[in-house]
Design an enzyme around this catalytic site. Structure first.
Site, PDB file in Angstrom:
ATOM      1  CD1 TRP A 144      30.989  69.023  26.954  1.00  0.00           C
ATOM      2  CD2 TRP A 144      31.918  67.003  26.808  1.00  0.00           C
ATOM      3  NE1 TRP A 144      30.728  68.350  28.121  1.00  0.00           N
ATOM      4  CE2 TRP A 144      31.277  67.113  28.054  1.00  0.00           C
ATOM      5  CE3 TRP A 144      32.579  65.807  26.481  1.00  0.00           C
ATOM      6  CZ2 TRP A 144      31.295  66.059  28.979  1.00  0.00           C
ATOM      7  CZ3 TRP A 144      32.575  64.775  27.411  1.00  0.00           C
ATOM      8  CH2 TRP A 144      31.945  64.903  28.637  1.00  0.00           C
TER       9      TRP A 144
ATOM     10  CD  GLU B 175      24.662  68.515  26.815  1.00  0.00           C
ATOM     11  OE1 GLU B 175      24.029  67.872  27.668  1.00  0.00           O
ATOM     12  OE2 GLU B 175      25.489  69.391  27.106  1.00  0.00           O
TER      13      GLU B 175
ATOM     14  CG  LEU C 265      28.125  54.933  27.111  1.00  0.00           C
ATOM     15  CD1 LEU C 265      28.020  55.792  25.884  1.00  0.00           C
ATOM     16  CD2 LEU C 265      28.207  55.811  28.344  1.00  0.00           C
TER      17      LEU C 265
ATOM     18  CE1 TYR D 102      20.811  70.581  30.938  1.00  0.00           C
ATOM     19  CE2 TYR D 102      21.646  68.973  29.377  1.00  0.00           C
ATOM     20  CZ  TYR D 102      21.854  69.855  30.413  1.00  0.00           C
ATOM     21  OH  TYR D 102      23.114  70.009  30.910  1.00  0.00           O
TER      22      TYR D 102
ATOM     23  CG  ASP E 170      20.415  69.542  34.240  1.00  0.00           C
ATOM     24  OD1 ASP E 170      20.380  70.549  34.977  1.00  0.00           O
ATOM     25  OD2 ASP E 170      21.461  68.909  34.010  1.00  0.00           O
TER      26      ASP E 170
ATOM     27  CB  CYS F 218      21.823  80.814  49.266  1.00  0.00           C
ATOM     28  SG  CYS F 218      20.995  79.218  49.213  1.00  0.00           S
TER      29      CYS F 218
HETATM   30 FE1  SF4 Z   1      23.691  75.908  47.036  1.00  0.00          FE
HETATM   31 FE2  SF4 Z   1      22.900  77.902  48.597  1.00  0.00          FE
HETATM   32 FE3  SF4 Z   1      24.634  76.125  49.538  1.00  0.00          FE
HETATM   33 FE4  SF4 Z   1      25.361  77.874  47.677  1.00  0.00          FE
HETATM   34  S1  SF4 Z   1      24.742  78.316  49.783  1.00  0.00           S
HETATM   35  S2  SF4 Z   1      25.822  75.695  47.712  1.00  0.00           S
HETATM   36  S3  SF4 Z   1      23.513  78.060  46.465  1.00  0.00           S
HETATM   37  S4  SF4 Z   1      22.532  75.719  48.934  1.00  0.00           S
END
Ligand code: SF4
Length: 356
Positions: free
Chosen positions: A25, A38, A81, A121, A139, A208
């Site tokens: 999809w 969905e 399901l 969502y 989500d 990150c």
């Molecule tokens: Fe997730 Fe950060 Fe690891 Fe990337 S570095 S997979 S964004 S936790």
């Protein structure tokens, strides 16, 4: 603001360069197909949902064909399901789209959201994928990615957390290409920033916050974990002259509208033995023609409850008149939809109900 822009750019770069996640999809613009995928994927793994999606599209290529189908046929196709409310809502919404919208899904986000079984969502997915509208999907996958990348420790299931993450998701959205952006964050959460993430291959790693502060393992934070209700279902499988007793579940409860054997529900383990069964049958004026068989069931874990149980096979000497339901042949039973809990029994034993 800079961090959000960076997030969006890195994510889209990954999407166009490395995202190899294939699904039938994906890239679909037909709202019926996006909606169907969905709904099937809610609480279902992609590998399992894929097969069902293809069966549905093959059987009902348009929303009008689905709307015109018989309830029983759709339930039969949905069988396995689980979470059958989704199937009831699917039929209801297909008929609303047929009757109120000339068989075409509405393109307005709020009108989509008003359809039964569609939450924020799914409405955002349909609006962005099919109508290019700027609504961000939120989500579990998205919450996990956002809480880790931005290092947010507010619980994702608290009122305050929900507001904060919805706002952040919307601010990160690429308004020029909302469908592609939504697809990329969904895929990224499913393949890279998974519950156990692959940070070493992650192109977002350098920026990150969770990774750089050693908090990957504790994010996202959840306020409450759901305490599941325990239920014990004993199914008495009565067989009499090639027919088996079945009844339809009509109450507002799990597996509504599906079929089952005679059910006795208890709050604790009834720990059946032959003596107990004999006593139970005697009170109901039922006398077996041979020794009964007791099979403990494998428990089934649902979102809010755990179902344990037994299957007890009984061949009564005479037709038990007190049972309110139907006595069906193997052929008739094949056309009825049963819950997965019952299929685990019928599929795995060599007993007389293997035909189901
Ligand atoms: Fe997730 Fe950060 Fe690891 Fe990337 S570095 S997979 S964004 S936790």
């Amino acid at each position: 603001m800079k961090q959000k822009k960076l997030f969006r750019e890195l994510l889209l770069k990954w999407h166009y360069g490395e995202n190899k996640r294939a699904m039938p999809w994906k890239g679909e613009k037909d709202a019926y197909k996006v909606w169907l995928s969905e709904i099937i994927l809610q609480q279902t793994r992609v590998e399992q949902g894929w097969n069902y999606y293809e069966k549905f599209i093959q059987q009902y290529p348009t929303v009008i064909q689905l709307a015109n189908a018989k309830d029983e046929a759709v339930f039969k196709l949905w069988e396995g399901l689980g979470y059958y409310t989704r199937c009831r809502n699917l039929l209801h919404t297909a008929r609303v789209v047929r009757d109120n919208y000339n068989g075409r899904f509405p393109s307005d986000y709020n009108a989509i959201l008003n359809l039964k079984g569609i939450g924020n969502y799914t409405a955002a997915a349909i609006a962005s994928f099919c109508f290019n509208q700027p609504y961000a999907v939120v989500d579990g996958n998205v919450l996990r990615v956002l809480s880790r990348f931005f290092g947010i420790e507010n619980p994702i299931d608290s009122t305050e957390g929900k507001k904060l993450f919805s706002k952040l998701a919307q601010e990160c959205l690429d308004a020029a290409g909302p469908g592609e952006y939504n697809q990329s964050i969904m895929d990224f959460g499913a393949t890279v920033c998974k519950p156990v993430p692959v940070c070493r291959q992650c192109p977002l790693q350098k920026n990150c916050i969770a990774f750089n502060t050693n908090k990957v393992g504790i994010l996202p934070v959840k306020e409450k974990s759901i305490r599941k209700k325990e239920r014990w279902f004993t199914y008495f499988v009565f067989s009499y002259k090639d027919k088996t007793f079945v009844q339809q579940r009509t109450a507002k409860d799990i597996w509504q509208n599906l079929y089952e054997f005679y059910l006795e529900e208890t709050l604790t383990d009834p720990a059946w033995n032959h003596q107990k069964i004999k006593h139970w049958l005697h009170k109901k004026n039922i006398f077996p023609s041979k020794e009964t068989v007791i099979i403990p069931a494998k428990k089934q874990v649902l979102t809010h409850q755990v179902i344990h149980g037994y299957f007890i096979l009984i061949e009564p000497k005479t037709l038990p008149s007190a049972l309110k339901g139907a006595w069906l042949s193997k052929k008739e039973i094949k056309h009825k939809a049963f819950p997965q809990f019952i299929h685990q029994f019928t599929g795995k034993t060599n007993l007389q109900l293997q035909f189901l």
